[in-house]
Design an enzyme around this catalytic site. Sequence first.
Site, PDB file in Angstrom:
ATOM      1  N   CYS A 167      45.746  22.140  37.297  1.00  0.00           N
ATOM      2  CA  CYS A 167      44.770  23.174  36.953  1.00  0.00           C
ATOM      3  C   CYS A 167      43.943  22.702  35.762  1.00  0.00           C
ATOM      4  O   CYS A 167      44.495  22.257  34.750  1.00  0.00           O
ATOM      5  CB  CYS A 167      45.490  24.480  36.630  1.00  0.00           C
ATOM      6  SG  CYS A 167      44.384  25.759  36.004  1.00  0.00           S
ATOM      7  N   GLY A 195      61.062  41.518  60.527  1.00  0.00           N
ATOM      8  CA  GLY A 195      60.171  40.677  61.316  1.00  0.00           C
ATOM      9  C   GLY A 195      59.624  41.344  62.558  1.00  0.00           C
ATOM     10  O   GLY A 195      58.702  40.834  63.184  1.00  0.00           O
ATOM     11  N   CYS A 222      44.670  25.512  32.741  1.00  0.00           N
ATOM     12  CA  CYS A 222      45.959  25.653  32.079  1.00  0.00           C
ATOM     13  C   CYS A 222      46.858  24.432  32.251  1.00  0.00           C
ATOM     14  O   CYS A 222      47.955  24.369  31.705  1.00  0.00           O
ATOM     15  CB  CYS A 222      46.686  26.905  32.565  1.00  0.00           C
ATOM     16  SG  CYS A 222      47.438  26.714  34.183  1.00  0.00           S
ATOM     17  N   CYS A 278      47.688  31.771  35.405  1.00  0.00           N
ATOM     18  CA  CYS A 278      46.868  30.859  34.611  1.00  0.00           C
ATOM     19  C   CYS A 278      46.652  31.431  33.197  1.00  0.00           C
ATOM     20  O   CYS A 278      46.826  30.739  32.197  1.00  0.00           O
ATOM     21  CB  CYS A 278      45.531  30.649  35.314  1.00  0.00           C
ATOM     22  SG  CYS A 278      44.650  29.188  34.780  1.00  0.00           S
ATOM     23  N   CYS A 316      44.023  27.451  38.901  1.00  0.00           N
ATOM     24  CA  CYS A 316      45.054  28.225  39.581  1.00  0.00           C
ATOM     25  C   CYS A 316      44.422  29.346  40.387  1.00  0.00           C
ATOM     26  O   CYS A 316      43.525  30.036  39.900  1.00  0.00           O
ATOM     27  CB  CYS A 316      46.013  28.856  38.566  1.00  0.00           C
ATOM     28  SG  CYS A 316      46.955  27.669  37.636  1.00  0.00           S
TER      29      CYS A 316
END
Lengths: 289, 251
Positions: free
Chosen positions: A239, A30, A242, A270, A264
């Site tokens: 979606c 970080g 899909c 997808c 997607c």
Amino acid sequence: MTEAYSFAYLDESTKRMIRRTLLKALAVPGYQVPFASREMPMPYGWGTGGVQVTAACLVPEDVLKVIDQGADDTTNAVSIRRFFQRTAGVAVTEHTTEASLIQTRHRIPEAPLKEGQILIYQVPIPEPLRFLEPRESETRKMHALEEYGLMHVKLYEDIARHGAIATSYGYPVKVEGRYVMDPSPIPKFDNPKLSGNPAIQLFGAGRESRIHALPPYTRVVNLDFEDHPFEPTKADAACDLCGATTSYLDEVIMDDAGGRMFCCSDTDFCATRRAAGHAGRLAPGGEAA
Amino acid sequence: MSALLQVEGLEKRYGARIGCTGVSFDLFPGEVLGIVGESGSGKSTLLACLAGHLAADSGQILYRGRDLGAMAEPERRVLARTEWAFVHQNPRDGLRMGVSAGANVGERLMAVGARHYGAIRAAAEDWLGRVEIDPGRIDDRPRAFSGGMQQRLQIARNLVTAPRLVLMDEPTGGLDVSVQARLLDLLRALVREMGLGVIIVTHDLAVARLLADRLMVMKDGRVIEAGLTDQVLDDPQAAYTQLLVSSVLQV
């Protein structure tokens, strides 16, 4: 691979410098480690940081995948993939599961990552406190002394103005209880995938000359209030290609009459689902609308 | 009772020029110390040294028995956002202009670890009420406030964590008299109520008379006279203080 180029474009001493930076970044999760960012043959904002980190990590055996906003077939993804095909001669793929190294812009793939994979983010502005405190000297001091109250002032302001935390991308996180980090502009839907991820996650910011990192299985906590907890959000739909209900969706305008569809954002996810026989509302041969 | 702040032989130079020199005093809890003097007399330099904005060249500042010069920066910054408060002359310097009044008041609470939105908001509403700002304006930005309201907001923002020591640099400068009078009333009430130790820098003798228990008169970086406010203002000893007192226009 063209003879005129060093493997993966950058010269060996530059790659060494970046690798040393990466080791430091992994050792202090970080923390933004400065590095001597090079000019790359692409404009700032197109992933110069991610490309440098990718170049430093690539080995000839790697299988590379490049994502731009979830998609494998958009300009940024195509050009960076071709860049490394030409300069490093590595194999490329569009499948998340087959890739050993993934460079991404603004998304984490839907398919779970596994040990041994490296995910490299393109980062525009690595400093989470930048828009709250313009002085670099001051933000460094705030990180050093863990003075992160200001980050909550931003979230407070969000709730006061919008009734909920309206920050929807680049949602600030705290890494291993120490550094507050900007996870690059990924949607906050992806934030839970940052934590405890088996893959190595590297973040490169070219213009800002900073690299930060998350080693595998790092604990990443989303900042929030006790009475306004963090919530990942996505469009409330499935979606249309899909039929997936759990993936992050793009909204696409279809015509001038207000017609729209959702699909997607992760094209590989997808396509894999469609190949497995799933079909959405608008899929050819799918259910009628 | 032990002193809140003990200052001994404080000196700050700007190269060869003197900012302030040879300043010594004690401040006790619940006491208001006024510092008066013409502009350029070292008042603000002294205040900046006390607040840690400037590093003193020599001398010692003890806060509740602890030497500030020997204190590490992290510790000093923690004190600065919990036990100390600094009210700037221009509220724009002390406020975060880009965020709402509520966030301004809540900032110090969040800096010390408050993480409950409802509680932070309730505290902010309470404090806006105490400084006579309509709590309905909690979501307005300070830009939308008048100068007097901004100054009161700055005071609320500073006092929300119940500090012990408040440093004020001309808090009533640039306000019209009626607003000034209300602000002074408010400050007086808060000082009594919370038992604050206050150092107030001003060039307005009326403000000093109203607020301060004790007074220090500065000239050319030195303290030339110190004592109880009424004593200094009614029976000034130093020639400069006599001049200062007699320069005030009588209405």
